[in-house]
Design a protein around this motif. Structure first.
Motif, PDB file in Angstrom:
ATOM      1  N   ALA A  26      -0.609 -10.265   4.023  1.00 14.84           N
ATOM      2  CA  ALA A  26      -1.759  -9.754   4.535  1.00 14.84           C
ATOM      3  C   ALA A  26      -2.030  -8.371   3.487  1.00 14.84           C
ATOM      4  CB  ALA A  26      -1.629  -9.393   5.999  1.00 14.84           C
ATOM      5  N   ARG A  27      -0.841  -7.826   3.346  1.00 11.79           N
ATOM      6  CA  ARG A  27      -1.159  -6.404   2.624  1.00 11.79           C
ATOM      7  C   ARG A  27      -1.608  -6.820   1.386  1.00 11.79           C
ATOM      8  NH1 ARG A  27       3.945  -4.851   5.048  1.00 11.79           N
ATOM      9  NH2 ARG A  27       4.834  -5.080   2.970  1.00 11.79           N
ATOM     10  N   LEU A  28      -0.751  -7.706   0.646  1.00 10.01           N
ATOM     11  CA  LEU A  28      -1.285  -8.218  -0.769  1.00 10.01           C
ATOM     12  C   LEU A  28      -2.797  -8.482  -0.817  1.00 10.01           C
ATOM     13  CD1 LEU A  28       1.505 -10.316  -1.760  1.00 10.01           C
ATOM     14  CD2 LEU A  28       1.110  -8.029  -2.775  1.00 10.01           C
ATOM     15  N   ALA A  29      -3.267  -9.307   0.248  1.00 11.16           N
ATOM     16  CA  ALA A  29      -4.635  -9.495   0.194  1.00 11.16           C
ATOM     17  C   ALA A  29      -5.554  -8.444   0.550  1.00 11.16           C
ATOM     18  CB  ALA A  29      -5.052 -10.454   1.302  1.00 11.16           C
ATOM     19  N   ALA A  30      -5.279  -7.406   1.464  1.00  4.88           N
ATOM     20  CA  ALA A  30      -6.095  -6.087   1.701  1.00  4.88           C
ATOM     21  C   ALA A  30      -6.182  -5.327   0.380  1.00  4.88           C
ATOM     22  CB  ALA A  30      -5.542  -5.412   2.481  1.00  4.88           C
ATOM     23  N   SER A  31      -4.943  -5.314  -0.307  1.00  6.43           N
ATOM     24  CA  SER A  31      -4.960  -4.601  -1.643  1.00  6.43           C
ATOM     25  C   SER A  31      -6.040  -5.081  -2.561  1.00  6.43           C
ATOM     26  CB  SER A  31      -3.443  -4.399  -1.953  1.00  6.43           C
ATOM     27  OG  SER A  31      -3.398  -3.488  -3.255  1.00  6.43           O
ATOM     28  N   ARG A  47     -11.670  -1.772 -16.224  1.00  6.33           N
ATOM     29  CA  ARG A  47     -11.736  -2.706 -15.218  1.00  6.33           C
ATOM     30  C   ARG A  47     -10.429  -3.842 -15.322  1.00  6.33           C
ATOM     31  NH1 ARG A  47     -17.937  -3.576 -15.877  1.00  6.33           N
ATOM     32  NH2 ARG A  47     -18.609  -1.635 -14.927  1.00  6.33           N
ATOM     33  N   ARG A  48     -10.145  -4.185 -16.369  1.00  5.87           N
ATOM     34  CA  ARG A  48      -8.942  -5.293 -16.480  1.00  5.87           C
ATOM     35  C   ARG A  48      -7.809  -4.434 -16.446  1.00  5.87           C
ATOM     36  NH1 ARG A  48      -8.941  -9.931 -20.150  1.00  5.87           N
ATOM     37  NH2 ARG A  48      -8.197 -10.803 -18.480  1.00  5.87           N
ATOM     38  N   ALA A  49      -7.575  -3.356 -16.741  1.00  6.24           N
ATOM     39  CA  ALA A  49      -6.277  -2.560 -16.771  1.00  6.24           C
ATOM     40  C   ALA A  49      -5.642  -1.950 -15.451  1.00  6.24           C
ATOM     41  CB  ALA A  49      -6.362  -1.487 -17.829  1.00  6.24           C
ATOM     42  N   VAL A  50      -6.753  -1.930 -14.575  1.00  2.89           N
ATOM     43  CA  VAL A  50      -6.343  -1.111 -13.366  1.00  2.89           C
ATOM     44  C   VAL A  50      -5.874  -2.244 -12.495  1.00  2.89           C
ATOM     45  CG1 VAL A  50      -7.371   0.161 -11.215  1.00  2.89           C
ATOM     46  CG2 VAL A  50      -7.946   0.647 -13.654  1.00  2.89           C
ATOM     47  N   LEU A  51      -4.854  -2.105 -11.565  1.00  2.00           N
ATOM     48  CA  LEU A  51      -4.165  -3.034 -10.839  1.00  2.00           C
ATOM     49  C   LEU A  51      -3.961  -2.666  -9.494  1.00  2.00           C
ATOM     50  CD1 LEU A  51      -1.214  -4.083 -13.065  1.00  2.00           C
ATOM     51  CD2 LEU A  51      -3.329  -5.410 -12.965  1.00  2.00           C
ATOM     52  N   ALA A  52      -4.086  -3.548  -8.512  1.00  2.00           N
ATOM     53  CA  ALA A  52      -4.010  -3.068  -7.203  1.00  2.00           C
ATOM     54  C   ALA A  52      -2.409  -2.944  -6.737  1.00  2.00           C
ATOM     55  CB  ALA A  52      -4.639  -4.213  -6.353  1.00  2.00           C
ATOM     56  N   ASP A  56      -0.389   0.501   2.638  1.00  2.36           N
ATOM     57  CA  ASP A  56       0.209   0.717   3.963  1.00  2.36           C
ATOM     58  C   ASP A  56      -1.026   1.474   5.009  1.00  2.36           C
ATOM     59  OD1 ASP A  56       0.300   3.666   3.449  1.00  2.36           O
ATOM     60  OD2 ASP A  56       2.389   3.419   2.703  1.00  2.36           O
ATOM     61  N   ASP A  57      -0.180   1.746   6.001  1.00  3.44           N
ATOM     62  CA  ASP A  57      -1.197   2.415   6.950  1.00  3.44           C
ATOM     63  C   ASP A  57      -1.933   3.557   6.777  1.00  3.44           C
ATOM     64  OD1 ASP A  57      -0.805   0.280   8.405  1.00  3.44           O
ATOM     65  OD2 ASP A  57       0.778   1.025   9.782  1.00  3.44           O
ATOM     66  N   GLU A  58      -1.365   4.196   5.807  1.00  4.08           N
ATOM     67  CA  GLU A  58      -2.031   5.656   5.215  1.00  4.08           C
ATOM     68  C   GLU A  58      -2.441   5.717   3.797  1.00  4.08           C
ATOM     69  OE1 GLU A  58       1.572   8.258   5.972  1.00  4.08           O
ATOM     70  OE2 GLU A  58       1.526   7.764   8.007  1.00  4.08           O
ATOM     71  N   GLU A  59      -1.892   4.887   3.030  1.00  2.00           N
ATOM     72  CA  GLU A  59      -2.384   4.955   1.670  1.00  2.00           C
ATOM     73  C   GLU A  59      -2.551   3.960   0.790  1.00  2.00           C
ATOM     74  OE1 GLU A  59      -0.307   7.890  -0.702  1.00  2.00           O
ATOM     75  OE2 GLU A  59       1.535   6.485  -1.203  1.00  2.00           O
ATOM     76  N   TRP A  60      -3.044   3.605  -0.179  1.00  2.55           N
ATOM     77  CA  TRP A  60      -3.486   2.688  -1.183  1.00  2.55           C
ATOM     78  C   TRP A  60      -3.073   3.157  -2.526  1.00  2.55           C
ATOM     79  CZ3 TRP A  60      -8.423   1.085  -3.661  1.00  2.55           C
ATOM     80  CH2 TRP A  60      -8.199  -0.237  -4.525  1.00  2.55           C
ATOM     81  N   CYS A  61      -2.408   2.450  -3.368  1.00  3.82           N
ATOM     82  CA  CYS A  61      -2.150   2.898  -4.638  1.00  3.82           C
ATOM     83  C   CYS A  61      -2.940   1.997  -5.586  1.00  3.82           C
ATOM     84  CB  CYS A  61      -0.440   2.539  -4.935  1.00  3.82           C
ATOM     85  SG  CYS A  61      -0.105   3.286  -6.420  1.00  3.82           S
ATOM     86  N   LEU A  62      -3.352   2.667  -6.710  1.00  5.18           N
ATOM     87  CA  LEU A  62      -3.796   2.078  -7.845  1.00  5.18           C
ATOM     88  C   LEU A  62      -2.899   2.212  -9.011  1.00  5.18           C
ATOM     89  CD1 LEU A  62      -7.747   2.989  -7.759  1.00  5.18           C
ATOM     90  CD2 LEU A  62      -6.619   0.613  -7.463  1.00  5.18           C
ATOM     91  N   LEU A  63      -2.834   1.065  -9.744  1.00  6.11           N
ATOM     92  CA  LEU A  63      -1.754   1.240 -10.978  1.00  6.11           C
ATOM     93  C   LEU A  63      -2.645   1.217 -12.113  1.00  6.11           C
ATOM     94  CD1 LEU A  63       0.728  -1.499  -9.627  1.00  6.11           C
ATOM     95  CD2 LEU A  63       0.932   1.022  -9.511  1.00  6.11           C
ATOM     96  N   VAL A  64      -2.513   2.337 -12.997  1.00  2.26           N
ATOM     97  CA  VAL A  64      -3.238   2.454 -14.267  1.00  2.26           C
ATOM     98  C   VAL A  64      -2.366   2.426 -15.348  1.00  2.26           C
ATOM     99  CG1 VAL A  64      -5.265   3.697 -12.979  1.00  2.26           C
ATOM    100  CG2 VAL A  64      -3.225   4.726 -14.057  1.00  2.26           C
ATOM    101  N   HIS A  99       1.423   3.167 -14.448  1.00  2.88           N
ATOM    102  CA  HIS A  99       2.607   2.000 -14.601  1.00  2.88           C
ATOM    103  C   HIS A  99       2.362   1.519 -15.960  1.00  2.88           C
ATOM    104  CE1 HIS A  99       4.173  -1.661 -13.269  1.00  2.88           C
ATOM    105  NE2 HIS A  99       4.934  -0.880 -12.166  1.00  2.88           N
ATOM    106  N   GLN A 100       3.459   1.220 -16.562  1.00  4.54           N
ATOM    107  CA  GLN A 100       3.543   0.816 -17.956  1.00  4.54           C
ATOM    108  C   GLN A 100       3.139  -0.578 -17.670  1.00  4.54           C
ATOM    109  OE1 GLN A 100       3.804   2.695 -20.477  1.00  4.54           O
ATOM    110  NE2 GLN A 100       4.187   4.631 -19.428  1.00  4.54           N
TER     111      GLN A 100
END
Length: 105
Positions: A26-31, A47-52, A56-64, A99-100
């Motif tokens: 569920a968390r993977l799908a929400a991200s 657009r193709r380089a940014v990853l989900a 969690d309940d407080e934050e979402w992380c974007l990987l660049v 994130h490398q």
């Protein structure tokens, strides 16, 4: 004794089959849904380089892939938050993380 059948399964199938892993699924799908919502707002080159990333309940992380991408995404945070809220996603802080592996995707 008959030989055991070794059947391979995708990660998604394994997650579906294990009830204990449903919260992770569920968390993977929400991200992923959040990333789909904001992707049109990202610069075409990113657009193709940014990853989900994790959510969690407080934050979402974007990987660049690099710090320049992180700086650009930080400039877009107000618009990204607005788009997420308009799409009905629960409000969470957005964290940007370099994130490398995001670059080598």
């Amino acid at each position: 004794m008959p030989p055991k059948s070794h059947r391979s399964a995708s990660v998604g199938q394994a997650l579906d089959a294990a009830a204990a892993l449903q919260p992770l699924r569920a968390r993977l799908a929400a991200s992923a849904a959040r990333l789909d919502t904001i992707r049109p707002l990202l610069p075409a080159a990113l657009r193709r380089a940014v990853l989900a990333g994790p959510i969690d309940d407080e934050e979402w992380c974007l990987l660049v892939p690099h710090s320049a991408a992180a700086a650009k995404i930080r400039q877009l945070l107000p618009a990204l938050r607005t788009a997420l809220e308009a799409a009905g996603h629960p409000r969470r802080d957005i964290r940007i993380r370099v994130h490398q592996d995001a670059a080598g995707r």
